[in-house]
Design an enzyme around this catalytic site. Structure first.
Site, PDB file in Angstrom:
ATOM      1  CB  ALA A   1     -51.815   7.601  -2.870  1.00 36.39           C
ATOM      2  CG  MET A   2     -54.048  11.232  -8.146  1.00 38.45           C
ATOM      3  SD  MET A   2     -53.049  10.498  -9.482  1.00 38.45           S
ATOM      4  CE  MET A   2     -52.453  11.987 -10.251  1.00 38.45           C
ATOM      5  CD  GLU A   3     -49.017  11.661  -9.405  1.00 42.08           C
ATOM      6  OE1 GLU A   3     -49.516  10.691  -8.812  1.00 42.08           O
ATOM      7  OE2 GLU A   3     -48.616  11.599 -10.580  1.00 42.08           O
TER       8      GLU A   3
ATOM      9  CG  HIS B   1     -44.674   7.075  -5.319  1.00 41.38           C
ATOM     10  ND1 HIS B   1     -43.787   6.396  -6.121  1.00 41.38           N
ATOM     11  CD2 HIS B   1     -45.687   7.469  -6.128  1.00 41.38           C
ATOM     12  CE1 HIS B   1     -44.246   6.381  -7.367  1.00 41.38           C
ATOM     13  NE2 HIS B   1     -45.406   7.027  -7.400  1.00 41.38           N
ATOM     14  CD  GLU B   2     -48.893   8.973  -4.678  1.00 45.40           C
ATOM     15  OE1 GLU B   2     -48.951   9.753  -5.654  1.00 45.40           O
ATOM     16  OE2 GLU B   2     -48.869   7.728  -4.789  1.00 45.40           O
TER      17      GLU B   2
HETATM   18  N1  0A1 Z   1     -49.942   8.451 -10.235  1.00 46.93           N
HETATM   19  C1  0A1 Z   1     -50.323   7.614  -9.140  1.00 46.93           C
HETATM   20  C2  0A1 Z   1     -51.006   6.373  -9.488  1.00 46.93           C
HETATM   21  C3  0A1 Z   1     -52.393   6.438  -9.976  1.00 46.93           C
HETATM   22  C4  0A1 Z   1     -52.649   6.175 -11.280  1.00 46.93           C
HETATM   23  C5  0A1 Z   1     -53.937   6.102 -11.749  1.00 46.93           C
HETATM   24  C6  0A1 Z   1     -54.937   6.293 -10.859  1.00 46.93           C
HETATM   25  O1  0A1 Z   1     -56.230   6.181 -11.257  1.00 46.93           O
HETATM   26  C7  0A1 Z   1     -56.486   5.733 -12.529  1.00 46.93           C
HETATM   27  C8  0A1 Z   1     -54.708   6.568  -9.537  1.00 46.93           C
HETATM   28  C9  0A1 Z   1     -53.414   6.652  -9.101  1.00 46.93           C
HETATM   29  C10 0A1 Z   1     -49.072   7.144  -8.450  1.00 46.93           C
HETATM   30  O2  0A1 Z   1     -48.109   6.788  -9.118  1.00 46.93           O
HETATM   31  O3  0A1 Z   1     -49.056   7.080  -7.251  1.00 46.93           O
HETATM   32 ZN    ZN Z   2     -46.430   7.523  -9.024  1.00 48.84          ZN
END
Ligand code: 0A1
Ligand code: ZN
Length: 850
Positions: free
Chosen positions: A255-257, A290-291
C-alpha cells in the site's frame, strides 16, 4: 532511451535543490492512451544554495509545450529529464505533456487497473507524470483539477469543487511529489467518520470496485482504531477533513501512504470472514495502521533523499508493530516479527544483497525497499527505545515532531533529537545505520564464589563492500532463574559497547540459569553453549515469553540438525517437551501454536550454512517431514481433544482470542492429517464457514495427498474472487512435492486466469515456488529454470516486481557446486536478456558479485 551504463547514486553526492516550489497546479485530461497533464509550477531560488542550474526529472513523457513566465522555454531534453535557461529570480513554469496510462504495465506513475486510473509515485514515479524536481526535499502545496468521464475523481487533500466530468482538489500541506495521488473510476465508498481529540470531524471513505463492497467493514474499523491509537500513544492527530483509501487490484507493493489518499493493493485492505484468513485480517490491520501512521512519520516529516528511507520506514514499522501488539498479544506479535526478521532480513544480511539500514549507493532505489530498511530499521528504533526507556523515547518523539514538522530530514536529524532529549552520546549507536550484517553474539558463563559472570563477544562478518566491522551498542536484556524455576534476577538491560565485555552479578546463593536476549532485545544471532536439558527447563520456566518460545525453537532446531547431519532419530526428550507445551492450558493458544511450529526449511538451511554445513534442501525437507510425523504419532491420543477444545463454535470474529484458538486447532488438525489420511481435514473442509478453516483444511488435504476433490470444489466456489483464487494458485505450488513444484507452477501459468500483469497473481505462483525450498532447489534444476523463464518474461512488463523476485536466488552461495552452477547459469541467462531493465540489472549484478 537506455543508458549505456546505469548510473550509480551516492549519499555523499547530495546537494540541495537549486529551486524550491511554493505552488503547484496540475490539470489532468484523462484518456487511456493520451492523457494530457498540464502543469503550472512557481519556482523560487533556494536561499540555501548558490546553484542556479535548472533540471526537471521526466521519463516516458511526450512534451507538448513548455513556457517560462509565458515565453517559450526551449528546454533541452536529456535521457532523464530536461534542462532550460531560467531567470535568477522566481518564475512560473508551465508545461503540457502526454502520457499513456493504459499501456503502463510497470505500475509506476499514472496507470490503469481494471478500468480505473490510479497512481504510484514513490519513489520516482512522478517523473512519469510530468516534468518536475522529483526529489523528496522539494515540498509544495498541490492544487489538482481532474477532467474525465468517470463518476469518482479523487486526489490528495480536501475537495474544492466538482461538477459533471470534473473535480478539483487542494492539499494545503506541502509535500514531495512522491506523495501525490490521483484516482478515477467507477468506485463505491464505505464511509464513516472520526472525531479527532480536538473536535475535528474527519470523513473517512474506503473506495472499492463494485462487487467488493462486502469486504470493507474491517478496514474502516482498523483505520478508526489507528487514528485513535496515534492520538493516545503519540499525541498525533489527523490534519485534513477527509481521509480516503482506495483498493486497486494491480499494485506492486502492499500500500501507499499518499497524503489523504492512501492507495492499497486490494489484498492489503479487502477482508471478509469467508474470503480472508486470520493472518490476512491481522496483516490488513497492520498495513492500514502503517499507512495511516505515515501521515506523521513520512508525510509531515519526510526524507531529505532516498538514502534516508529508513527514517520514515523503520519508524513507521516500529509504530505499526507497537499498535498490533497493543491491539492483540504482545508476545505473539514479538515472536511473529522475529520469525519474519530472521526469515527475510537475516537472510538478506548473510548474502550478497546485504546493505546498511541506510544504504550509501544505489542504481535503482526501488531495489532498496527491503527487509533491512524496513524491519531492521524498526529493530534499530526498538533498541533506542530500550536503551533510553519509555519516557525518554516519547519525549524524544515529541521533540522530533515539534522540531522537524514540515521538513525533509536525515538520520543525523533523528539521532540529534535523541541526543538532545536524553543527553546521551549516540555516536557509536549510529553504526547500526552505517554497518551492514547481523552481529553474532557469543556468551559464556562463569560462577566464582557467589559471583556470576557473563562474558560476551560480538562479531560481524564482512559484507559486500564492507570488510571491516566495528563493535556496536547492543542492548542485551537478561534475567536469571533459579533451579526451582523462580526468577532471582528480573529482566535487566545490559549495554554492551565493546567487542568483548563481561557483566557480573553478585550476591547470588546458587549458580543461576540465564535467560539471555529476552524479548529479542537486539537483532543479533546469539550463540551459547548449552544443552537440551537446559533448553527444556527454559521452555518450561522462563518468565519471558519470547525466550520461552526461543528455547523450544532451539530444541527443535537441534533435533532437526542432528537428524540431518548425523542421521539420528527424533528424540523423545524433545517430543515430550513439545507435547507438554501443547497441552499446557495455562498458556495462550496462539503462543502454543507458535511453539509447536517447526522452523522453516529455509531457516534450517540458513542455520546449517552458518555453522559451516552445506545444506541439502531435500534432506531438510525429509527431516521436517519425518519430525512432524513423529510429533503426530507421539501425540496421537491427544490430538482429537486438542482439536475439539480449540475449535471455535461462536460466530467468526477476526480477533486475537479466536484466531489464537483457530491457529492451535489447525496445528492439531495438520498433525492429525498425517495419521488419518485427511479424514478430519475433510470434515473440517466440508463444514467450514470461514477461510481460515477452509484453507487450513485444504492444505492438510493436499499434504495428505487427498486434495484433488477439495481443490476442484474450491475453484468452483471461488473462481469469481481474485484474492481467494490467489490463495488457490499459491497453495498448489507451495505444497507440491519437490519433484513436481516447477511443473505445477508452469501448468498454472497456462490457465486463462493466470495474468502476469497482475503482481498478486504472479507472486502467488512464483513467490510460492521460491517459498517451496525443496521444489525450488530440486536437483533437476527445474525450479531455477522455470523461475528464470518467468522473470525474463516479466521484466518487459513490470521491472520492479521482477527485481524484487530475483532475491529468490540470493542464497546461491549456501549450496553445493552443482546447484551453484545451475543458479549461475540462470542468472547469466537473465542478465543476457536484451534491454534488461535497470532494476533487474542491478539485482542480478549484486547477487552474482558475491
Ligand atoms: N511507502 C510504502 C511502500 C511503497 C513503496 C514503493 C511503492 O512503489 C514503488 C509502493 C509502496 C509503504 O511503506 O507502505
Ligand atoms: Zn511504509
Amino acid at each position: 532511451m537506455k543508458d549505456a551504463a546505469p548510473q550509480t547514486f551516492y549519499l555523499s553526492d547530495y546537494t540541495p535543490p537549486a529551486f524550491l516550489i511554493d505552488e503547484v497546479s496540475l490539470t489532468f485530461r484523462l484518456a487511456p492512451e493520451a492523457t494530457r497533464v498540464i502543469s503550472r509550477i512557481h519556482f523560487v531560488p533556494n536561499p540555501d544554495t548558490t546553484d542556479r542550474s535548472f533540471f526537471l526529472h521526466g521519463e516516458q513523457l511526450k512534451l507538448i509545450s513548455a513556457k517560462i513566465d509565458g515565453h517559450d522555454a526551449n528546454p533541452t531534453l536529456t535521457p532523464h529529464g530536461l534542462t532550460a535557461e531560467v531567470p535568477d529570480h522566481e518564475f512560473t513554469w508551465e508545461a503540457e505533456v502526454e502520457i499513456s496510462p493504459a499501456t503502463n504495465t510497470a505500475l509506476e506513475g499514472l496507470y490503469m487497473s481494471n478500468g480505473m486510473y490510479c497512481t504510484q509515485c514513490e519513489a520516482e514515479g512522478f517523473r512519469k507524470i510530468t516534468y518536475y524536481p522529483d526529489r523528496p526535499d522539494v515540498m509544495a502545496p498541490f492544487h489538482v483539477r481532474i477532467e474525465g468521464d468517470l463518476p469518482v475523481l479523487l486526489s490528495n487533500g480536501n475537495p474544492v469543487d466538482q461538477g459533471e466530468g470534473w473535480a478539483e482538489w487542494s492539499d494545503p500541506w506541502p509535500k514531495p511529489a512522491y506523495l501525490f495521488a490521483l484516482v478515477a473510476g467507477d468506485l463505491r465508498a464505505t464511509s464513516g467518520t472520526f472525531t479527532t481529540r480536538s473536535g475535528n470531524e474527519v470523513a473517512l471513505n474506503l473506495w472499492v470496485r463494485p462487487g467488493d463492497e462486502g469486504k470493507t467493514e474491517f478496514g474502516l474499523q482498523a483505520l478508526k482504531d489507528s487514528m485513535k491509537w496515534d492520538e493516545d500513544v503519540y499525541g498525533r492527530e489527523y490534519d485534513l477533513d477527509l481521509f480516503n483509501i482506495v483498493a486497486v487490484h494491480d499494485f506492486n507493493m502492499g500500500a501507499m501512504e499518499n497524503k489523504g489518499l492512501n492507495i492499497f493493493n486490494s489484498s492489503a485492505v479487502l477482508a471478509s470472514p469467508e474470503t480472508s484468513t486470520d493472518a490476512n485480517f491481522e496483516r490488513i490491520e497492520g498495513i492500514i495502521a502503517h499507512e495511516y501512521f505515515h501521515n506523521w512519520t513520512g508525510n509531515r516529516i519526510t526524507c531529505r533523499d532516498w538514502f534516508q528511507l529508513c527514517l520514515k520506514e523503520g519508524l513507521t514499522v516500529f509504530r505499526d508493530q507497537q499498535f498490533t501488539s497493543d491491539m492483540r498479544s504482545e508476545p505473539v506479535k514479538r515472536i511473529s516479527d522475529v520469525l519474519m526478521l530472521r526469515a527475510r532480513q537475516f537472510r538478506e544480511d548473510a548474502g550478497p544483497l546485504a546493505h546498511n539500514v541506510r544504504p550509501e549507493s544505489y542504481q535503482e532505489i526501488n531495489n532498496f525497499y527491503t527487509a533491512t530498511v524496513y524491519e531492521k530499521g524498526a529493530e534499530v528504533i526498538g533498541m533506542l527505545y530500550r536503551l533510553v526507556g519509555e519516557t525518554d523515547y516519547y519525549r524524544a518523539l515529541d521533540m522530533y515532531f515539534q522540531r522537524h514538522d514540515g521538513q525533509a530530514c536525515t538520520i543525523e536529524d533523528w539521532i540529534a533529537v535523541f541526543e538532545d532529549a536524553t543527553g546521551r552520546d549516540l555516536t557509536q549507536f549510529k553504526r547500526w545505520y552505517t554497518q551492514a550484517g547481523t552481529p553474532h553474539l557469543t556468551v559464556t558463563e562463569e560462577w566464582v564464589n557467589g559471583t556470576y559472570n557473563l562474558y560476551f563477544k560480538q562479531e560481524t562478518k564482512p559484507t559486500p563492500g564492507q570488510p571491516d566491522k566495528q563493535p556496536l551498542v547492543i542492548p542485551i536484556a537478561v534475567g536469571l532463574l533459579a533451579h526451582d524455576g523462580s526468577e532471582i534476577v528480573p529482566t535487566t538491560l545490559l549495554e554492551m559497547t565493546e567487542a568483548e565485555q563481561t557483566f557480573s552479578f553478585d550476591g547470588l546463593t546458587e549458580r543461576p540459569i540465564p535467560s539471555i536476549l529476552r524479548e529479542f532485545s537486539a537483532p543479533v544471532v546469539l550463540h551459547r553453549d548449552t544443552n537440551n536439558q537446559e533448553r527444556a527447563f527454559l521452555l518450561a520456566h522462563d518468565t519471558d515469553p519470547f525466550n520461552k518460545w526461543e528455547a523450544g525453537r532451539a530444541l527443535a532446531k537441534d533435533v532437526l540438525v542432528r537428524m540431518i547431519t548425523k542421521g539420528t532419530k527424533p528424540d523423545t526428550g524433545f517430543l515430550d517437551a513439545l507435547r507438554q507445551m501443547a497441552l499446557d492450558d495455562t498458556q495462550d493458544p496462539a503462543f502454543r501454536a507458535l511453539a509447536m511450529a517447526l522452523p522453516s526449511q529455509d531457516d534450517i538451511a540458513q542455520t546449517l550454512y552458518a555453522s559451516g554445513v552445506t545444506p541439502d534442501p531435500m534432506a531438510i525437507y525429509g527431516a521436517v517431514k519425518t519430525l512432524s510425523r513423529a510429533i503426530a504419532e507421539h501425540m496421537k491420543d491427544d490430538l482429537p481433544a486438542l482439536l475439539a477444545a480449540n475449535t471455535v463454535t461462536e460466530p467468526y470474529l477476526p480477533n486475537a482470542e479466536q484466531s489464537g484458538k483457530r491457529a492451535l486447532a489447525n496445528t492439531a488438525l495438520s498433525l492429525l492429517s498425517k495419521l488419518d489420511n485427511g479424514a478430519a481435514a475433510q470434515a473440517q473442509y466440508d463444514a467450514a464457514d470461514n477461510m481460515t478453516q477452509q484453507l487450513s483444511a485444504l492444505s492438510c488435504l493436499i499434504r495428505a495427498g487427498a486434495g484433488a476433490d477439495a481443490l476442484a470444489k474450491f475453484e468452483q466456489q471461488w473462481h469469481g474472487d481474485r484474492l481467494v483464487m490467489d490463495k488457490w494458485f499459491g497453495l498448489q505450488v507451495m505444497l507440491a512435492e519437490p519433484e513436481d513444484a516447477a511443473q505445477v507452477a508452469q501448468t498454472l501459468t497456462e490457465r486463462a486466469d493466470f495474468d502476469m500483469k497482475n503482481p498478486n497473481r504472479f507472486r502467488a505462483v512464483f513467490g510460492a515456488l521460491a517459498g517451496n525450498p525443496a521444489g525450488f532447489h530440486h536437483p533437476s534444476g527445474d525450479g531455477y529454470r522455470t523461475m528464470a523463464d518467468w522473470l525474463i518474461k516479466l521484466d518487459t512488463v513490470n521491472p520492479q516486481t521482477t527485481a524484487r523476485m530475483c532475491s529468490a536466488f540470493d542464497t546461491w552461495k549456501r549450496y553445493d557446486a552443482d546447484r551453484q552452477a545451475m543458479i549461475r547459469d540462470q542468472l547469466e541467462r537473465i542478465a543476457a536478456k536484451p534491454d534488461l531493465s535497470r532494476d533487474v540489472t542491478e539485482m542480478v549484478e549484486r547477487i552474482m558479485a558475491a
